[in-house]
Design an enzyme around this catalytic site. Structure first.
Site, PDB file in Angstrom:
ATOM      1  N   GLY A 108       0.818  -1.221   0.000  1.00 32.23           N
ATOM      2  CA  GLY A 108       0.000   0.000   0.000  1.00 32.23           C
ATOM      3  C   GLY A 108       0.842   1.257   0.000  1.00 32.23           C
ATOM      4  O   GLY A 108       0.316   2.362   0.091  1.00 32.23           O
ATOM      5  N   ALA A 113       4.042   1.999  -8.477  1.00 34.40           N
ATOM      6  CA  ALA A 113       4.228   3.270  -9.185  1.00 34.40           C
ATOM      7  C   ALA A 113       5.672   3.752  -9.057  1.00 34.40           C
ATOM      8  O   ALA A 113       6.244   4.285 -10.011  1.00 34.40           O
ATOM      9  CB  ALA A 113       3.276   4.328  -8.632  1.00 34.40           C
ATOM     10  N   ASP A 155      -1.256   7.285  -7.687  1.00 32.82           N
ATOM     11  CA  ASP A 155       0.052   6.737  -7.301  1.00 32.82           C
ATOM     12  C   ASP A 155       1.162   7.185  -8.257  1.00 32.82           C
ATOM     13  O   ASP A 155       2.252   7.557  -7.824  1.00 32.82           O
ATOM     14  CB  ASP A 155      -0.003   5.201  -7.259  1.00 32.82           C
ATOM     15  CG  ASP A 155      -0.762   4.684  -6.040  1.00 32.82           C
ATOM     16  OD1 ASP A 155      -1.430   5.491  -5.365  1.00 32.82           O
ATOM     17  OD2 ASP A 155      -0.691   3.469  -5.767  1.00 32.82           O
TER      18      ASP A 155
HETATM   19  C1  MEV Z   1      -3.979   2.612  -4.268  1.00 31.75           C
HETATM   20  O1  MEV Z   1      -2.785   3.169  -3.777  1.00 31.75           O
HETATM   21  C2  MEV Z   1      -5.088   3.612  -4.170  1.00 31.75           C
HETATM   22  C3  MEV Z   1      -6.432   3.153  -4.744  1.00 31.75           C
HETATM   23  O2  MEV Z   1      -7.346   4.215  -4.538  1.00 31.75           O
HETATM   24  C4  MEV Z   1      -6.320   2.822  -6.221  1.00 31.75           C
HETATM   25  C5  MEV Z   1      -6.107   4.039  -7.106  1.00 31.75           C
HETATM   26  O3  MEV Z   1      -6.412   5.158  -6.711  1.00 31.75           O
HETATM   27  O4  MEV Z   1      -5.647   3.848  -8.249  1.00 31.75           O
HETATM   28  C6  MEV Z   1      -6.964   1.935  -4.011  1.00 31.75           C
END
Ligand code: MEV
Length: 340
Positions: A108, A113, A155
């Site tokens: 997370g 990216a 990201d």
């Molecule tokens: C992932 O870091 C964040 C999400 O909102 C996916 C996105 O925004 O592309 C889950």
């Protein structure tokens, strides 16, 4: 020619998932990075210990050959980045690519990216194309969309531009943020694709309710911008807890994440929530004292203190024909876009 580029990981302070449905999100670049080094070679060869990608070799005419050690999920970002880049600029030159990272993968914290952005930048540069930062982040966004099935682009935007930003539908605005953060890593990886699918499933089943939740997250994020500007940690903590409640109802929390959140709040954190896609990975907490780190440990996690608002994509060095140039001087560059 040898090129070294890097990009930061990130923590989403507010608005993950809702940002995919058009709501705003606040995201900050952290002081953990992925480094990509590209050197001349006959084939495209990818080497990385940190990313669990060992010895991917791509040969002309026999693309994407891998050995058995390859972590396919990780590798798919690399393969797709090369495909998307070649669609844009034409065939790229053979290169030996070495990847090093201190961002825990699938956590997370934006490791994908932070890999894709400097990979595209350095491979393009190595093939004589100096893309703009905006072109790079958009190509990176396309990679995430292909691999994950959906992406808001948040990201790749933070991996490219760094700082702390308010992001919505491809546009962003820098915000000054001095909020202290502690990250708690559950030690368990998460799949962004799986988390996005779970939210999409809930959206299909109860569209009015889930749309209301997304709007609620959007309102929290807008209020958080004001609290950040005023450096009002108490309000910010409360908003974080509200955001977490809504993320829970989207089905992206987990036992490990809940446990870290509960223990860090009990240890005195002003607010705590999941960061990123969830279903594993990390939480963030606003600490008001050191006990919050202990709380994260008691909750079964690993505390990672981080600095926020860090620099984005950087071409760190370019070594050309035995002569080392700094990034401002650059190397001998051609800019031959396929489209002319
Ligand atoms: C992932 O870091 C964040 C999400 O909102 C996916 C996105 O925004 O592309 C889950």
């Amino acid at each position: 020619m040898k090129i070294r580029a890097s990009s930061p990981g990130k923590a989403i302070l507010f608005g993950e998932h809702a940002v995919v449905y058009g709501e705003p999100a606040i995201v900050t670049a952290i002081d953990r990075r992925t480094y990509v080094e590209v050197e001349d070679s006959k084939n495209i060869e990818i080497i990385s210990e940190d990313l669990e990608v060992k010895g991917i070799r791509i040969r002309p005419g026999k693309r994407f050959e891998t050995n058995e050690d390859v972590s396919f999920r990780r590798a798919s970002y690399i393969f797709t980045a090369i495909k998307v880049l070649e669609d844009e600029i034409g065939k790229i030159n053979g290169a030996r690519v070495e990847i090093k990272s201190d961002i825990p993968i699938a956590s997370g914290l934006g490791s994908s990216a932070a890999l894709v952005v400097p990979l595209i930048a350095s491979l393009a540069f190595h093939s004589g194309h100096e893309l703009s930062k905006d072109e790079i982040r958009k190509l990176g966004w396309r990679v995430e969309e292909e691999v994950q099935g959906a992406s808001s682009g948040v990201d790749t935007t933070i991996a490219t531009f760094g700082g702390t930003i308010l992001y919505r539908r491809g546009s962003y605005k820098e915000i000054r943020c001095k909020v202290p953060l502690v990250i708690g890593f559950s030690g368990k990886g998460s799949s962004t694709k799986r988390a996005l699918e779970e939210v999409r499933r809930r959206m299909r089943k109860n569209p009015e309710i889930i749309r209301g939740i997304m709007r609620g997250i959007g309102q929290i994020t807008r209020k958080a911008v004001i609290a950040i500007r005023q450096n009002n940690l108490e309000d910010l903590g409360e908003l974080m807890n509200l955001n977490q409640g809504l993320l829970y109802s989207l089905g992206v929390s987990s036992r490990e994440l809940d446990s870290m959140i509960r223990c860090s709040l009990e240890a005195g954190a002003m607010g705590a929530k999941i960061t990123g896609a969830g279903m594993g990975g990390c939480v963030i907490a606003i600490p008001n004292r050191n006990e919050v780190r202990v709380g994260i440990r008691l909750g079964g996690g690993i505390p990672i203190p981080v600095r926020t608002g860090e620099r984005g994509l950087e071409i760190e060095s370019v070594e050309d024909r035995g002569k080392r140039n700094n990034k401002e001087e650059g190397g001998e560059r051609r800019n031959k876009r396929r489209s002319g």
